[in-house]
Design a protein around this motif. Structure first.
Motif, PDB file in Angstrom:
ATOM      1  N   LEU A   1      77.947  57.397  18.979  1.00  0.00           N
ATOM      2  CA  LEU A   1      77.078  56.258  18.700  1.00  0.00           C
ATOM      3  C   LEU A   1      76.055  56.035  19.815  1.00  0.00           C
ATOM      4  O   LEU A   1      74.875  55.759  19.550  1.00  0.00           O
ATOM      5  CB  LEU A   1      77.918  54.997  18.498  1.00  0.00           C
ATOM      6  N   LEU A   2      76.493  56.153  21.054  1.00  0.00           N
ATOM      7  CA  LEU A   2      75.569  55.962  22.180  1.00  0.00           C
ATOM      8  C   LEU A   2      74.485  57.036  22.179  1.00  0.00           C
ATOM      9  O   LEU A   2      73.324  56.759  22.479  1.00  0.00           O
ATOM     10  CB  LEU A   2      76.342  55.962  23.492  1.00  0.00           C
ATOM     11  N   ALA A   3      74.854  58.259  21.828  1.00  0.00           N
ATOM     12  CA  ALA A   3      73.867  59.343  21.778  1.00  0.00           C
ATOM     13  C   ALA A   3      72.835  59.106  20.671  1.00  0.00           C
ATOM     14  O   ALA A   3      71.679  59.518  20.799  1.00  0.00           O
ATOM     15  CB  ALA A   3      74.569  60.682  21.558  1.00  0.00           C
ATOM     16  N   LEU A   4      73.242  58.423  19.610  1.00  0.00           N
ATOM     17  CA  LEU A   4      72.300  58.084  18.535  1.00  0.00           C
ATOM     18  C   LEU A   4      71.344  56.961  18.939  1.00  0.00           C
ATOM     19  O   LEU A   4      70.340  56.728  18.274  1.00  0.00           O
ATOM     20  CB  LEU A   4      73.063  57.654  17.278  1.00  0.00           C
TER      21      LEU A   4
ATOM     22  N   LEU B   1      86.550  63.963  16.155  1.00  0.00           N
ATOM     23  CA  LEU B   1      85.622  63.134  15.398  1.00  0.00           C
ATOM     24  C   LEU B   1      85.043  63.936  14.245  1.00  0.00           C
ATOM     25  O   LEU B   1      84.571  65.063  14.437  1.00  0.00           O
ATOM     26  CB  LEU B   1      84.500  62.645  16.313  1.00  0.00           C
ATOM     27  N   VAL B   2      85.056  63.363  13.048  1.00  0.00           N
ATOM     28  CA  VAL B   2      84.446  63.969  11.871  1.00  0.00           C
ATOM     29  C   VAL B   2      83.219  63.126  11.519  1.00  0.00           C
ATOM     30  O   VAL B   2      83.345  61.955  11.162  1.00  0.00           O
ATOM     31  CB  VAL B   2      85.424  64.018  10.685  1.00  0.00           C
ATOM     32  N   ILE B   3      82.043  63.710  11.667  1.00  0.00           N
ATOM     33  CA  ILE B   3      80.799  62.964  11.443  1.00  0.00           C
ATOM     34  C   ILE B   3      80.386  63.096   9.984  1.00  0.00           C
ATOM     35  O   ILE B   3      80.217  64.206   9.474  1.00  0.00           O
ATOM     36  CB  ILE B   3      79.687  63.474  12.380  1.00  0.00           C
ATOM     37  N   ARG B   4      80.228  61.934   9.335  1.00  0.00           N
ATOM     38  CA  ARG B   4      79.811  61.919   7.931  1.00  0.00           C
ATOM     39  C   ARG B   4      78.619  60.973   7.786  1.00  0.00           C
ATOM     40  O   ARG B   4      77.877  60.744   8.741  1.00  0.00           O
ATOM     41  CB  ARG B   4      80.987  61.521   7.040  1.00  0.00           C
ATOM     42  N   GLY B   5      78.463  60.393   6.604  1.00  0.00           N
ATOM     43  CA  GLY B   5      77.221  59.689   6.301  1.00  0.00           C
ATOM     44  C   GLY B   5      77.130  58.248   6.743  1.00  0.00           C
ATOM     45  O   GLY B   5      76.084  57.620   6.554  1.00  0.00           O
ATOM     46  N   SER B   6      78.180  57.683   7.337  1.00  0.00           N
ATOM     47  CA  SER B   6      78.148  56.258   7.666  1.00  0.00           C
ATOM     48  C   SER B   6      77.539  55.957   9.030  1.00  0.00           C
ATOM     49  O   SER B   6      77.493  54.794   9.441  1.00  0.00           O
ATOM     50  CB  SER B   6      79.565  55.666   7.602  1.00  0.00           C
ATOM     51  N   THR B   7      77.071  56.969   9.742  1.00  0.00           N
ATOM     52  CA  THR B   7      76.439  56.742  11.046  1.00  0.00           C
ATOM     53  C   THR B   7      75.074  57.421  11.102  1.00  0.00           C
ATOM     54  O   THR B   7      74.889  58.511  10.556  1.00  0.00           O
ATOM     55  CB  THR B   7      77.316  57.264  12.204  1.00  0.00           C
ATOM     56  N   ALA B   8      74.154  56.740  11.769  1.00  0.00           N
ATOM     57  CA  ALA B   8      72.797  57.259  11.969  1.00  0.00           C
ATOM     58  C   ALA B   8      72.186  56.495  13.135  1.00  0.00           C
ATOM     59  O   ALA B   8      72.807  55.576  13.687  1.00  0.00           O
ATOM     60  CB  ALA B   8      71.959  57.088  10.707  1.00  0.00           C
ATOM     61  N   ALA B   9      70.975  56.876  13.515  1.00  0.00           N
ATOM     62  CA  ALA B   9      70.282  56.148  14.582  1.00  0.00           C
ATOM     63  C   ALA B   9      70.048  54.699  14.152  1.00  0.00           C
ATOM     64  O   ALA B   9      69.887  54.411  12.959  1.00  0.00           O
ATOM     65  CB  ALA B   9      68.959  56.825  14.898  1.00  0.00           C
ATOM     66  N   PRO B  10      70.022  53.763  15.103  1.00  0.00           N
ATOM     67  CA  PRO B  10      69.788  52.358  14.755  1.00  0.00           C
ATOM     68  C   PRO B  10      68.355  52.140  14.291  1.00  0.00           C
ATOM     69  O   PRO B  10      67.474  52.973  14.536  1.00  0.00           O
ATOM     70  CB  PRO B  10      70.071  51.626  16.066  1.00  0.00           C
ATOM     71  N   PRO B  11      68.098  50.998  13.621  1.00  0.00           N
ATOM     72  CA  PRO B  11      66.719  50.698  13.212  1.00  0.00           C
ATOM     73  C   PRO B  11      65.799  50.697  14.417  1.00  0.00           C
ATOM     74  O   PRO B  11      66.171  50.292  15.526  1.00  0.00           O
ATOM     75  CB  PRO B  11      66.839  49.286  12.620  1.00  0.00           C
TER      76      PRO B  11
END
Length: 346
Positions: free
Chosen positions: A181-184, A330-340
């Motif tokens: 999350l921090l990297a995003l 960690l399994v990365i799927r569609g519920s995380t992305a860069a913040p607005p």
């Protein structure tokens, strides 16, 4: 006499195995009972095992249990039967138990929080040991007082009442979430934490706080919730209705809470992950049943059960249990992305 009427050949005995291997019956008992190390050579032990296999020899478990004072039964205590994680722990434990002619009895504590009613007053004589998975702190007194070998799974390594422990690298799992999350680019995080007082959830909170602490501008706010979808949704709704900037990411202690968080975000007219990212933990079947699918930490639940049962067998045989924590990923799927981009409150 026809082949259908011919009596079955006599079942091979330990004396037959001893004769075929050229050893004493006592040596056969040591080898097939797993107590030969330091008493019998590797070559002799191999010869005994080969002879037993070739003859189709199976030990008389009832007689051996009486002789050893064992019932060949383990008790697996879990917080709840409704959580898929514990079903998979049981599957792993039962598979290893079956390989060693053991049975596993499953016992839940009420509501997943305990304390469980003491099952041992009536069951002590029918059990060889206890495996306890992810138990609340106030359940441990009854377990430790059972006068039976106790193996703790997913529990505080500083607790000294267990004969052996099997742990997951829970802290590393939460560090992987935080780093992702921090990297995003996320800096306003909410930790939707389980309200259950166990080591595993305390470890998640500590690891997340540690990961965020040294990142400039990053904050994490912790809110607790019971472990169900509705409670997770209501706790998240309260967060989103509070004054001030919205969080850009919600880090949940398990996938069930994450499903509730996703519902709350959508009910407010926001998008996951376009407006707020959500992460889970455990990688239950639910993680891929929701839309978008959850970014979550995959825990090897069956392997936890396997290691737990193997540890109990080692304790019963006077051997050291396998050491070291099981890795998670960690399994990365569609519920995380860069913040607005603007990060403004919506």
């Amino acid at each position: 006499m026809s082949s259908a009427q011919r009596p079955a050949p006599p079942r091979p005995t330990s004396r037959d195995v001893a004769r075929a291997a050229g050893v004493s019956q006592a040596t056969v008992s040591l080898v097939l009972g797993g107590k030969w190390q330091g008493r019998v050579s590797e070559a002799t032990a191999g010869r005994v095992r080969d002879s037993a296999r070739d003859l189709g020899y199976r030990p008389n478990l009832a007689a051996r249990s009486l002789r050893l004072g064992r019932t060949r039964t383990a008790l697996l205590v879990v917080p709840a039967l409704t959580n898929e994680f514990f079903a998979r722990v049981y599957t792993g434990a039962a598979a290893v138990a079956a390989e060693h002619d053991f049975g596993v009895v499953l016992y839940p504590s009420p509501d997943g929080t305990g304390p469980a009613r003491d099952p041992f007053a009536s069951a002590r004589a029918a059990l060889d040991g206890v495996i306890a998975s992810s138990m609340a702190a106030d359940t441990l007194g009854a377990l430790r007082g059972a006068d039976l070998p106790l193996v703790m799974l997913d529990s505080d390594p500083d607790e000294h009442g267990a004969a052996a422990q099997v742990n997951l690298d829970i802290a590393d799992g939460m560090r992987q979430v935080a780093e992702h999350l921090l990297a995003l680019g996320h800096r306003r995080l909410v930790h939707l934490a389980s309200g259950v007082d166990t080591w595993t959830f305390a470890e998640r909170a500590r690891a997340l706080a540690d990961a965020v602490r040294d990142v400039p501008g990053a904050t994490v706010r912790r809110v607790t919730s019971p472990l169900d979808v509705r409670a997770g949704r209501e706790a998240t709704e309260a967060v989103l209705a509070a004054p001030g900037p919205l969080p850009t990411a919600i880090v949940c202690d398990d996938d069930i809470l994450a499903a509730g968080a996703c519902k709350a975000v959508r009910r407010r007219g926001l998008r996951v992950p376009g407006d707020i990212s959500v992460t889970g933990f455990d990688d239950l079947a639910l993680a891929t049943a929701v839309e978008p699918e959850l970014t979550t930490v995959q825990l090897p639940a069956e392997q936890v059960g396997e290691r737990g049962m193997a540890a109990l067998l080692a304790v019963l045989d006077g051997r050291p249990a396998e050491a070291g924590s099981l890795p998670v990923r960690l399994v990365i799927r569609g519920s995380t992305a860069a913040p607005p981009a603007d990060g403004a409150r919506m």
